[in-house]
Design an enzyme around this catalytic site. Structure first.
Site, PDB file in Angstrom:
ATOM      1  N   GLY A 141       0.826  -1.210   0.000  1.00 41.76           N
ATOM      2  CA  GLY A 141       0.000   0.000   0.000  1.00 41.76           C
ATOM      3  C   GLY A 141       0.858   1.257   0.000  1.00 41.76           C
ATOM      4  O   GLY A 141       2.095   1.202  -0.072  1.00 41.76           O
TER       5      GLY A 141
ATOM      6  N   VAL B  18       1.362   3.672   2.535  1.00 46.11           N
ATOM      7  CA  VAL B  18       2.260   3.787   3.689  1.00 46.11           C
ATOM      8  C   VAL B  18       3.176   2.569   3.786  1.00 46.11           C
ATOM      9  O   VAL B  18       4.382   2.694   4.032  1.00 46.11           O
ATOM     10  CB  VAL B  18       1.456   3.946   5.003  1.00 46.11           C
ATOM     11  CG1 VAL B  18       2.400   3.966   6.194  1.00 46.11           C
ATOM     12  CG2 VAL B  18       0.603   5.210   4.979  1.00 46.11           C
TER      13      VAL B  18
ATOM     14  N   ASP C 280       0.408  -8.911   1.131  1.00 45.89           N
ATOM     15  CA  ASP C 280      -0.656  -8.022   0.660  1.00 45.89           C
ATOM     16  C   ASP C 280      -1.506  -8.766  -0.365  1.00 45.89           C
ATOM     17  O   ASP C 280      -0.967  -9.511  -1.186  1.00 45.89           O
ATOM     18  CB  ASP C 280      -0.027  -6.759   0.027  1.00 45.89           C
ATOM     19  CG  ASP C 280      -0.975  -5.573  -0.009  1.00 45.89           C
ATOM     20  OD1 ASP C 280      -2.046  -5.694  -0.634  1.00 45.89           O
ATOM     21  OD2 ASP C 280      -0.640  -4.526   0.570  1.00 45.89           O
TER      22      ASP C 280
ATOM     23  N   THR D 131      -6.427  -2.887  -2.255  1.00 45.98           N
ATOM     24  CA  THR D 131      -6.321  -1.440  -2.526  1.00 45.98           C
ATOM     25  C   THR D 131      -4.872  -1.034  -2.796  1.00 45.98           C
ATOM     26  O   THR D 131      -4.600   0.119  -3.099  1.00 45.98           O
ATOM     27  CB  THR D 131      -6.855  -0.586  -1.342  1.00 45.98           C
ATOM     28  OG1 THR D 131      -6.142  -0.953  -0.151  1.00 45.98           O
ATOM     29  CG2 THR D 131      -8.344  -0.808  -1.132  1.00 45.98           C
TER      30      THR D 131
ATOM     31  N   ASP E 164      -4.217 -12.976   1.314  1.00 43.09           N
ATOM     32  CA  ASP E 164      -5.232 -12.288   2.110  1.00 43.09           C
ATOM     33  C   ASP E 164      -4.995 -12.688   3.564  1.00 43.09           C
ATOM     34  O   ASP E 164      -5.131 -13.870   3.919  1.00 43.09           O
ATOM     35  CB  ASP E 164      -6.619 -12.753   1.631  1.00 43.09           C
ATOM     36  CG  ASP E 164      -7.758 -12.074   2.381  1.00 43.09           C
ATOM     37  OD1 ASP E 164      -7.515 -11.503   3.472  1.00 43.09           O
ATOM     38  OD2 ASP E 164      -8.887 -12.132   1.869  1.00 43.09           O
TER      39      ASP E 164
ATOM     40  N   ASN F  11      -4.915 -12.807  13.163  1.00 40.98           N
ATOM     41  CA  ASN F  11      -3.916 -13.670  12.517  1.00 40.98           C
ATOM     42  C   ASN F  11      -2.512 -13.069  12.641  1.00 40.98           C
ATOM     43  O   ASN F  11      -1.533 -13.792  12.862  1.00 40.98           O
ATOM     44  CB  ASN F  11      -4.272 -13.890  11.043  1.00 40.98           C
ATOM     45  CG  ASN F  11      -5.417 -14.878  10.882  1.00 40.98           C
ATOM     46  OD1 ASN F  11      -5.693 -15.682  11.784  1.00 40.98           O
ATOM     47  ND2 ASN F  11      -6.104 -14.828   9.745  1.00 40.98           N
TER      48      ASN F  11
ATOM     49  N   TYR G  74     -15.091   0.833   9.129  1.00 39.23           N
ATOM     50  CA  TYR G  74     -13.659   1.132   9.337  1.00 39.23           C
ATOM     51  C   TYR G  74     -13.393   1.459  10.802  1.00 39.23           C
ATOM     52  O   TYR G  74     -12.513   0.866  11.432  1.00 39.23           O
ATOM     53  CB  TYR G  74     -13.289   2.305   8.439  1.00 39.23           C
ATOM     54  CG  TYR G  74     -11.835   2.729   8.478  1.00 39.23           C
ATOM     55  CD1 TYR G  74     -10.823   1.911   7.963  1.00 39.23           C
ATOM     56  CD2 TYR G  74     -11.469   3.975   8.992  1.00 39.23           C
ATOM     57  CE1 TYR G  74      -9.498   2.323   7.968  1.00 39.23           C
ATOM     58  CE2 TYR G  74     -10.145   4.384   8.996  1.00 39.23           C
ATOM     59  CZ  TYR G  74      -9.165   3.559   8.481  1.00 39.23           C
ATOM     60  OH  TYR G  74      -7.849   3.980   8.482  1.00 39.23           O
TER      61      TYR G  74
ATOM     62  N   LYS H 126     -11.271  -0.876  13.403  1.00 42.65           N
ATOM     63  CA  LYS H 126     -10.016  -0.417  14.027  1.00 42.65           C
ATOM     64  C   LYS H 126     -10.137  -0.413  15.553  1.00 42.65           C
ATOM     65  O   LYS H 126      -9.170  -0.695  16.258  1.00 42.65           O
ATOM     66  CB  LYS H 126      -9.657   0.978  13.520  1.00 42.65           C
ATOM     67  CG  LYS H 126      -9.238   1.013  12.049  1.00 42.65           C
ATOM     68  CD  LYS H 126      -7.877   0.371  11.813  1.00 42.65           C
ATOM     69  CE  LYS H 126      -7.414   0.583  10.376  1.00 42.65           C
ATOM     70  NZ  LYS H 126      -6.088   0.005  10.111  1.00 42.65           N
TER      71      LYS H 126
ATOM     72  N   THR I 183      -2.444  11.267   6.522  1.00 42.96           N
ATOM     73  CA  THR I 183      -1.076  11.237   5.997  1.00 42.96           C
ATOM     74  C   THR I 183      -1.129  11.285   4.479  1.00 42.96           C
ATOM     75  O   THR I 183      -2.054  10.738   3.874  1.00 42.96           O
ATOM     76  CB  THR I 183      -0.379   9.950   6.481  1.00 42.96           C
ATOM     77  OG1 THR I 183      -0.344   9.974   7.911  1.00 42.96           O
ATOM     78  CG2 THR I 183       1.040   9.836   5.954  1.00 42.96           C
TER      79      THR I 183
HETATM   80  P1  NAD Z   1      -3.558   1.559   1.372  1.00 45.13           P
HETATM   81  O1  NAD Z   1      -4.912   1.152   0.947  1.00 45.13           O
HETATM   82  O2  NAD Z   1      -2.650   2.189   0.364  1.00 45.13           O
HETATM   83  O3  NAD Z   1      -2.776   0.339   2.027  1.00 45.13           O
HETATM   84  C1  NAD Z   1      -3.418  -0.723   2.689  1.00 45.13           C
HETATM   85  C2  NAD Z   1      -2.872  -2.028   2.131  1.00 45.13           C
HETATM   86  O4  NAD Z   1      -3.493  -3.124   2.814  1.00 45.13           O
HETATM   87  C3  NAD Z   1      -3.183  -2.200   0.634  1.00 45.13           C
HETATM   88  O5  NAD Z   1      -1.991  -2.498  -0.073  1.00 45.13           O
HETATM   89  C4  NAD Z   1      -4.170  -3.352   0.617  1.00 45.13           C
HETATM   90  O6  NAD Z   1      -4.105  -4.108  -0.579  1.00 45.13           O
HETATM   91  C5  NAD Z   1      -3.770  -4.133   1.852  1.00 45.13           C
HETATM   92  N1  NAD Z   1      -4.813  -5.019   2.375  1.00 45.13           N
HETATM   93  C6  NAD Z   1      -6.101  -4.686   2.665  1.00 45.13           C
HETATM   94  N2  NAD Z   1      -6.778  -5.780   3.069  1.00 45.13           N
HETATM   95  C7  NAD Z   1      -5.895  -6.814   3.066  1.00 45.13           C
HETATM   96  C8  NAD Z   1      -5.989  -8.199   3.377  1.00 45.13           C
HETATM   97  N3  NAD Z   1      -7.146  -8.750   3.798  1.00 45.13           N
HETATM   98  N4  NAD Z   1      -4.881  -8.968   3.263  1.00 45.13           N
HETATM   99  C9  NAD Z   1      -3.717  -8.441   2.820  1.00 45.13           C
HETATM  100  N5  NAD Z   1      -3.570  -7.135   2.506  1.00 45.13           N
HETATM  101  C10 NAD Z   1      -4.643  -6.328   2.614  1.00 45.13           C
HETATM  102  O7  NAD Z   1      -3.753   2.555   2.627  1.00 45.13           O
HETATM  103  P2  NAD Z   1      -2.678   3.404   3.451  1.00 45.13           P
HETATM  104  O8  NAD Z   1      -3.085   4.811   3.395  1.00 45.13           O
HETATM  105  O9  NAD Z   1      -1.306   3.015   3.056  1.00 45.13           O
HETATM  106  O10 NAD Z   1      -2.971   2.901   4.931  1.00 45.13           O
HETATM  107  C11 NAD Z   1      -2.148   1.938   5.560  1.00 45.13           C
HETATM  108  C12 NAD Z   1      -2.670   1.671   6.969  1.00 45.13           C
HETATM  109  O11 NAD Z   1      -2.574   2.857   7.761  1.00 45.13           O
HETATM  110  C13 NAD Z   1      -4.125   1.230   7.014  1.00 45.13           C
HETATM  111  O12 NAD Z   1      -4.281   0.217   7.984  1.00 45.13           O
HETATM  112  C14 NAD Z   1      -4.858   2.473   7.427  1.00 45.13           C
HETATM  113  O13 NAD Z   1      -6.049   2.170   8.115  1.00 45.13           O
HETATM  114  C15 NAD Z   1      -3.846   3.159   8.310  1.00 45.13           C
HETATM  115  N6  NAD Z   1      -4.065   4.612   8.323  1.00 45.13           N
HETATM  116  C16 NAD Z   1      -3.698   5.377   7.254  1.00 45.13           C
HETATM  117  C17 NAD Z   1      -3.949   6.741   7.276  1.00 45.13           C
HETATM  118  C18 NAD Z   1      -3.557   7.632   6.114  1.00 45.13           C
HETATM  119  O14 NAD Z   1      -3.832   8.842   6.175  1.00 45.13           O
HETATM  120  N7  NAD Z   1      -2.911   7.134   5.071  1.00 45.13           N
HETATM  121  C19 NAD Z   1      -4.569   7.327   8.388  1.00 45.13           C
HETATM  122  C20 NAD Z   1      -4.941   6.508   9.440  1.00 45.13           C
HETATM  123  C21 NAD Z   1      -4.670   5.152   9.408  1.00 45.13           C
END
Ligand code: NAD
Ligand code: UDP
Length: 321
Positions: A16, A18, A38, A42, A63, A106, A152, A156, A181
């Site tokens: 993803g 981050v 991953d 998304t 997954d 998990n 969501y 969380k 972020t």
């Molecule tokens: P993102 O969607 O780019 O990254 C999330 C990743 O998780 C994706 O690559 C997706 O494919 C993977 N994923 C989702 N479900 C999955 C599953 N069942 N098995 C394996 N992989 C799975 O989002 P992001 O912005 O990079 O966010 C990363 C994390 O940080 C998330 O948990 C999000 O809730 C948390 N977060 C982000 C922000 C922000 O502003 N970016 C703010 C608060 C919290």
């Protein structure tokens, strides 16, 4: 001083936005192995392009709700897996609930089996539409349990609860509450305000402000966030820590900041405000400062310049990115 030198790290959600920056930082810090797990729901393998050639890096497409096919030994399990943008989790409600609950457990089991540290990427959304401002970690939040954001927010909150429960039975756990972020590798069409406004500025379109734009957010550059995540993982802190940038602004002001940084964009047009959209959000980072010695370093103007340059080079030419 503790470091990631020689450590074996599993990053759930590593493809993803981050997660991919975090994998790079871990390898830069000398981690012996970094395994990104991953299912690309998304995320995007393109985010791993520069990582794939680096020694110690591997990618497992899986997954994490179904299980985590990674063999030990493992020193750190960092759980970032979850849809994260309001449009993504509205489109993937059950997937979001399952990854936050079953997927998180998990990850905890993997950490427990390996005596590894488990870090949960939680969110400022656990505070819901907050009645306390700025938000401190001891605020329990104001969340609508059945609204559109609840898949969501409650996932969380459950993830924090199950992480804390494993913490009480002896697993080393860390909980980070991440505030908005931004940075390179966000998806242009993920619906979040940063890619939306940057895309609009670059295409000369109007800025779509939801509601009257008086709601506030506080934007943290991804490099600063990743530094906070690494510091927290390496600390001994079992209780939640906010990581975010306390510089708060209205969404209208943010549109103007993007216009100034991009040198373009149309006028502001108002669109309907999504249900339960939080009216204000600003992290109190007192705990991050005192426990981790962390505070954000990248000014919004610099972070936006980097982000816009990336979108200009990559995302506009490759709109599926
Ligand atoms: P993102 O969607 O780019 O990254 C999330 C990743 O998780 C994706 O690559 C997706 O494919 C993977 N994923 C989702 N479900 C999955 C599953 N069942 N098995 C394996 N992989 C799975 O989002 P992001 O912005 O990079 O966010 C990363 C994390 O940080 C998330 O948990 C999000 O809730 C948390 N977060 C982000 C922000 C922000 O502003 N970016 C703010 C608060 C919290
Ligand atoms: N927002 C907006 N226009 C957009 C996208 C979002 O005005 O095109 C607003 C949204 O209503 C919210 C803020 O910007 O008040 C931040 O939205 P985002 O989806 O980035 O994150 P979150 O709501 O989860 O903080």
């Amino acid at each position: 001083m503790k470091s990631m030198q020689g450590k074996r790290v599993v990053v759930l959600g590593g493809a993803g936005f981050v997660g991919s920056h975090l994998c790079e930082r871990l390898l830069d810090d000398g981690a012996a192995s970094v395994t990104a797990v991953d299912n690309l729901i998304t995320g995007n393998e393109e985010n791993l392009r520069t990582l794939k050639g680096r020694p110690g890096f591997s990618f497992v497409k899986a997954d994490i709700v179904e299980g985590i096919p990674v063999q030990g030994p493992v020193d750190y399990v960092l759980n970032l897996a979850s849809p994260a943008s309001p449009i993504d989790y509205a489109n993937l409600p059950l997937e979001t609930l399952r990854v936050g609950s079953i997927g998180t457990e998990n990850g905890l089991k993997l950490a427990e089996a390996n005596k590894a540290v488990f870090l949960m990427a939680s969110t400022s959304e656990v505070y819901g539409d907050p009645l306390v401002h700025p938000q401190r970690e001891d605020y329990w939040g104001n969340v609508n349990p059945i609204g559109p954001r609840s898949v969501y927010d409650e996932a969380k909150r459950y993830a924090e609860a199950v992480t804390a429960a494993y913490g009480r039975k002896g697993v080393q756990v860390r909980i980070v509450r991440i505030f908005n972020t931004y940075g390179p590798r966000m998806r242009l069409n993920d619906g979040r305000v940063v890619p939306a406004f940057v895309g609009q500025a670059l295409k000369g379109e109007d800025f779509t402000v939801f509601g009257d734009g008086s709601q506030t957010r506080s934007f943290c550059y991804v490099k600063d966030l990743v530094d906070g995540l690494v510091r927290l993982a390496l600390s001994d802190e079992q209780h939640p820590v906010n990581i975010g940038n306390p510089r708060e602004m209205t969404i209208r002001q943010f549109a103007e900041a993007v216009r100034a940084a991009a040198g373009g964009g149309g006028t502001i047009i108002e669109k309907p405000l999504p249900k339960d959209d939080p009216k204000q959000r600003q992290p109190d980072i007192g705990r991050a400062r005192s426990i981790l010695g962390w505070e954000p370093k990248v000014p919004l103007e610099d972070g936006l310049r980097e982000t816009i340059a990336w979108f200009r080079e990559v995302a506009v030419r490759r709109p599926s990115a």
